[in-house]
Each structure stands twice: as structure tokens, then as C-alpha cells.
Design a protein around this motif. Structure first.
Motif: not given
Length: 291
Positions: A101-112
Motif C-alpha cells: 500500500e505504501k508503494l501504491y500510494t507513492k505511485g511506485l507500482i502498477y498493475g500489469c
């Protein structure tokens, strides 16, 4: 304990996806020996997050193998029941999800949702889609920068500088089945247990760099102080490392064939090209560390 480096805690961390083989024994022996030399406690951590491959038989095999060969551990589960009740990675799922969730909030991950063919041709438009974090049946990948220089603490002294290898570009941190992936669980577990010394095979160097990168974007500075020792692999033949799928090299198979613990250590010693006889894990590791 020697007058060299001192550490607080290391770990033996098998994955219960097959019966342990001779390569695992070599790695565990080196880990235990370096732990004793440096004052580190040994944590037994069984990485069972991949529930499609984890099997109760293989978990039991971890305890059977370590006990049969006399390889010690100081912390962690005493047996299979203790592991399932208190130490399975399932119990730490909230820690992994917090990191995701921390990575997602920081915009560092994406669904693929791309196929391997699309990924191979780099024809992957997913990074720009901004999928909701609860999107089903997609892998979540870390947005990586292959130019970032990472500092890896080396057991032999000094710091090794590295960048992410090509095979680790935008690596997966959450799998299609919704469970956290190995690179993320390994980082979070090492931080959670206060690991400051990691022994692993040379084949896991790319994972070491990936985990150092992941820890850096999570701003987990503690990970950068971990010291690593990457040992040579035990090879089945030139260019082919041992695999858990190769039953003939499993400790379980050798036990069923009547091999004693000392004979197993001697076989490993011979595979390393060492002529000096060994009878236990300490002697094996001492010889291997001289290579």
C-alpha cells in the motif's frame, strides 16, 4: 567467535517447494559456520508464501534434514506444528500489505496484465493505466530505474556498487493471485526479524540487488546495513545447478538409500573437488570457504 566481523542475526530460509537437496545443505552449512564465527544467531525462516507450491511434506522435510545432519538454528519454529501456528508467512501478511500500500500510494507500482510475449517485446502499456489497487488478476510491478547505483555491503570487506540487472527491470511485488511476491516478502521479513547478515548462493545476486532497490524506495535504510556473502554453487554438471526437482540429489532420497550424515557431507565435498575427508557440517563449510 573470531576477531573478525560481528553480526546479530542471520537466517536459513528454505522454500518448501521440494525436498531439500545437497546444494541447500552446502548453503546451510556455510551459513551456520559463518554465524558461529561472527556471533550471529541463526533464525530458521521457511518461505511458504507461494501457497501453490508450498507443501506440508516439504515443510516437514526441512526439519527432518536439519535434524538428521545436525545443522543448528537458534530461533524460529521447533517443528512443523510450531511453524504453522506461529511462523508461517501467512501470519505476516499484514506487514507485506502495508508495504504494498505504501508503494501504491507513492505511485511506485502498477498493475500489469500483459502476457510474457508482450513483456518480452516491451509492448506493455500497463504502466500508464493507473489501475485501482484492488484490480483482480493482474501482477503488480515496481517501477524501476536501472541507472540507480546501489551499495551492497560485502562480507569480504568494503562495498560493492551495483545497478539492477535487466532481468529485474520492473519486477513483480504482488502476484496475480493477490499474494505478495518473493522479493517483497524477503525484504520485509529480513527487516522484521532484524537480520544483519545474509548468506546465499551466487545465483541470487540479482535478487540481492532487487531487494536492495526495493528497500531503498520503501525508505527502509536499515536494509542498506545488511552484509551479504554469496557463495559458489554446487553444480550437478557444468552449467547446471542442482534443483529440488532432481530427486536423486535430495537428502531424503539419500537417507532412504541408507546414507549416513557423514557420507552426505563427503559427497558434497567431492562434488566441490575437495579431497580432504569431512564428517560434519563445520568441516564441510571450512573446506568450502577456502575455495
Amino acid at each position: 567467535m573470531s576477531s573478525g566481523p560481528h553480526f546479530h542475526r542471520t537466517r536459513i530460509a528454505p522454500t518448501p517447494s521440494g525436498f531439500l537437496h545437497l546444494g541447500n545443505v552446502l548453503s546451510f552449512s556455510i551459513t551456520a559456520t559463518l554465524a558461529r564465527k561472527t556471533g550471529a544467531k541463526i533464525l530458521l525462516r521457511i518461505d511458504d508464501m507461494d501457497q501453490t507450491r508450498a507443501d506440508a511434506r516439504y515443510v516437514q522435510d526441512v526439519f527432518d534434514t536439519l535434524n538428521f545432519l545436525g545443522i543448528p538454528w537458534d530461533e524460529g519454529p521447533a517443528n512443523t506444528e510450531d511453524f504453522e501456528r506461529n511462523y508461517s508467512q501467512i501470519h505476516r501478511l499484514n506487514l507485506y500489505n502495508q508495504a504494498l500500500e505504501k508503494l501504491y500510494t507513492k505511485g511506485l507500482i502498477y498493475g500489469c496484465g500483459c502476457s510474457r510475449k508482450q513483456l518480452a517485446t516491451r509492448n506493455c502499456p500497463c504502466a500508464g493505466k493507473h489501475m485501482p489497487f484492488d484490480t483482480m488478476d493482474v501482477s503488480w510491478r515496481l517501477k524501476t530505474d536501472t541507472q540507480t547505483v546501489l551499495n551492497i555491503q560485502d562480507y569480504k570487506g568494503g562495498v560493492v556498487q551495483a545497478v539492477l540487472p535487466p532481468e529485474m527491470e520492473n519486477f513483480v511485488v504482488k502476484r496475480r493471485d493477490g499474494l505478495p511476491a518473493y522479493q517483497l516478502t524477503s525484504v520485509i521479513d529480513d527487516l522484521h526479524y532484524g537480520i544483519d547478515f545474509i548468506v546465499r548462493g551466487q545465483d541470487l545476486w540479482a535478487s540481492t540487488v532487487a531487494q536492495a532497490y526495493l528497500a531503498s524506495v520503501l525508505n527502509e535504510k536499515q536494509f542498506a546495513s545488511i552484509t551479504f556473502y554469496h557463495h559458489p554453487l554446487l553444480m550437478e554438471s557444468p552449467g547446471k545447478k542442482l534443483s529440488k526437482s532432481a530427486g536423486a540429489t535430495s537428502v531424503k532420497h539419500m537417507c532412504e538409500q541408507g546414507k549416513a550424515a557423514g557420507e552426505i557431507f563427503e559427497i558434497i565435498c567431492s562434488m566441490l573437488g575437495l579431497a580432504k575427508p569431512v564428517t560434519n557440517w563445520q568441516q564441510l563449510a571450512d573446506q568450502a570457504l577456502m575455495i
